[in-house]
Every structure is written in structure tokens, then in C-alpha cells.
Enzyme design. Sequence first.
Site, mmCIF file in Angstrom:
data_model
loop_
_atom_site.group_PDB
_atom_site.id
_atom_site.type_symbol
_atom_site.label_atom_id
_atom_site.label_comp_id
_atom_site.label_asym_id
_atom_site.label_seq_id
_atom_site.Cartn_x
_atom_site.Cartn_y
_atom_site.Cartn_z
ATOM 1 N N GLU A 52 6.213 1.204 -7.420
ATOM 2 C CA GLU A 52 6.995 2.271 -6.786
ATOM 3 C C GLU A 52 8.218 2.617 -7.631
ATOM 4 O O GLU A 52 8.568 3.788 -7.782
ATOM 5 C CB GLU A 52 7.407 1.845 -5.376
ATOM 6 C CG GLU A 52 6.223 1.748 -4.420
ATOM 7 C CD GLU A 52 6.606 1.216 -3.056
ATOM 8 O OE1 GLU A 52 6.191 1.826 -2.049
ATOM 9 O OE2 GLU A 52 7.314 0.186 -2.989
ATOM 10 N N GLU B 225 -0.389 -4.911 -1.142
ATOM 11 C CA GLU B 225 0.192 -4.979 0.202
ATOM 12 C C GLU B 225 -0.831 -5.347 1.268
ATOM 13 O O GLU B 225 -0.530 -6.097 2.211
ATOM 14 C CB GLU B 225 0.849 -3.630 0.547
ATOM 15 C CG GLU B 225 2.236 -3.438 -0.044
ATOM 16 C CD GLU B 225 2.234 -3.086 -1.512
ATOM 17 O OE1 GLU B 225 3.327 -2.927 -2.094
ATOM 18 O OE2 GLU B 225 1.135 -2.972 -2.094
#
Length: 334
Positions: A188, A208
Site C-alpha cells: 500500500e 491479509e
Amino acid sequence: FMMNAALVYLVYRVELYASVARIVVGADTAVRCLPDEGQGKLRVAEACEIFQQISVNVFFHNQDMHMAPTIDPSRYINLAVEAQDDGVWIVTLNRPAKRNALDIDTIEELVDFFSLAPRAGVRAVVLAGKGDHFCAGLDLIEHHDEDRSPADFMHVCLRWHEAFNKMEYGGVPVIAALQGAVVGGGLELASSAHIRVMDQTAYFALPEGQRGLFTGGGATIRVTDLVGKSRMIDMMLTGRVYQGQEAVDLGLAQYIVEGSSFDAALELARKTAENLPLSNFAICSAVSHMQNMSAMDAAYAEAVVAGVVNTQPDARARLAAFADKTAARVRMNK
């Protein structure tokens, strides 16, 4: 008629005006420039003059350092911050024992630096990670130990967005030098940079799903833009890892090098720092803003930004060099 029509479109399409103003003059000035209800008398030429005057003040006359903020490298603990002589700054994630995992303190330092950079004369930034890895993402140990409430973690995510938005929309070129893990929140972070350079050790993943988590730092926006929705979902569901030329082909990085990604990123940063600051500001801010608009609104905003950037005083010498054939020409790669 045409001027009045353009005026009505500019002033009363509030969303468009606000977006254009954020690109060119900043949100605070945009609010002050909005006309009173029913006034609607501001001419297009006057609006462009405001844009031009403010942009010139910001980018050319604010070299007076008592008006501009300064960056004190000693303020940063989790970042190693170093200025070069040519206006390039090196910002290094400095938690190698944690694979440069992002805790809240690191995020706050990123917010601080990238808030100051556009007004402090920073011409370009190399974003790197100390040690063998760029960034392994969210500091899961901190996350576990803090045992945050949903509201608490939502606000943590908003600080991540603040930091990464400052990078993407701040107008200063950010070149990420990637090695080792570029994972989860590290991806990110990297996707917020304008240019990403990877070496042969770099690998990309969004694990994740396997950890019972969901992305909270903009992956659903930026990584999806890079690789597409289906690949993004696949990466989250399965933990799929991309590396090497395949990662470049998907858009996770624009460059792959045999040697040091840092050296290559620094070379690119120095090249971009030679551009005029206002041109870099538009490239590294306006393009992202326009991606958030409809095609019609983006076309109008592009015209306004081009009107300001393409008539900046410092561009005259460069245009003259092109006209008299002393400027370098664009050639095919050898």
C-alpha cells in the site's frame, strides 16, 4: 456567451471547482474564491488570473525561506531523512529488525514529512527501506498488543490514508526503491509512490486473508488500479506472491534492475528534480485527481491546469531552447 458558459460551469459545478482548486491553489484558497450565492460574476479570465498568480507565488516567489517551512531531519526516529544538494531527499524506513513494519509512530512521521515537503523546496523523494526488506506491512505485534476497538483501528487506517494521500497528491515526485518484502501495508505504501523500482529480491503480496485481516491503507484503491480487481481479490484470498518480470508486467513496479534499486531510484529522482517544480506538481497531483473525476470533468480540469502550467514564466527559456534547436531531442532508445 462562451465565456459566461464556461464561467457557470467552473463556478457552479462545485465538485469540479473544488477538485481543480485543490490541484492548482489548495483547498483553503478554493473556499475563499467561491463566489457568494447568486453572484456568479467572476469572469473566466479572472479565475485563471487567480490560479496563475497564486501558483506563481507558491512555486517561484516562495523561495524566501522565512516564508517556507523547513524540515529538521533530527525530528524523525523511525525514518532516516537526508537532504541532497540538488533538492532530492532520501526518506528511509528505519526499523530493519521489524522488516520496516509500519507502526503508528512511523505513519505519523510520514504524515509530517510529506505535509512539509511540497512547501519546503523538496524537488523529489527517494523512499527506501533499511536492510533486506522495503516494508513488511502493518506492525502486527503492535496491532495485537494494542487490542484496539473497531473505532480506534478505523482512525489508525485514516492516518494511513492521510500519509499515503500526502504522498500521491502532494505534488512532489516520490520514487520507491524496493527490495525484499513489499507486503500488505508495504505494498500500500509503495503503490502511493509515483514510480516504483524493484531489484531481483523484491516480492509483492497481500496476505491479509490468511491472517484474518482486511486491507486498511488503500490497497482496494491503488493496488486494484495497478493490477485489476480480479488479481487484487486473488492476492488477498490466496496470498499469491508476484516477483520478477511478472510483477513489472502487472504494473506493481515500472522498473526492474539487476543491481541496486536504490541507486536506480536515486538516478530517476535526480532526473525528475531537473523539471520545473510546477510541472512536477501538476504531474504528481493533477493526474491522480483527474482519475477521480468523470471524463468530462477531467477534460475541463486538465485544460485549466494546462492553462496555468503551460504559461509559467520559467517555461519560456525551455521553449526557446526547443525552438532554437539547442534543447535535447527525444530519440529512440539505443
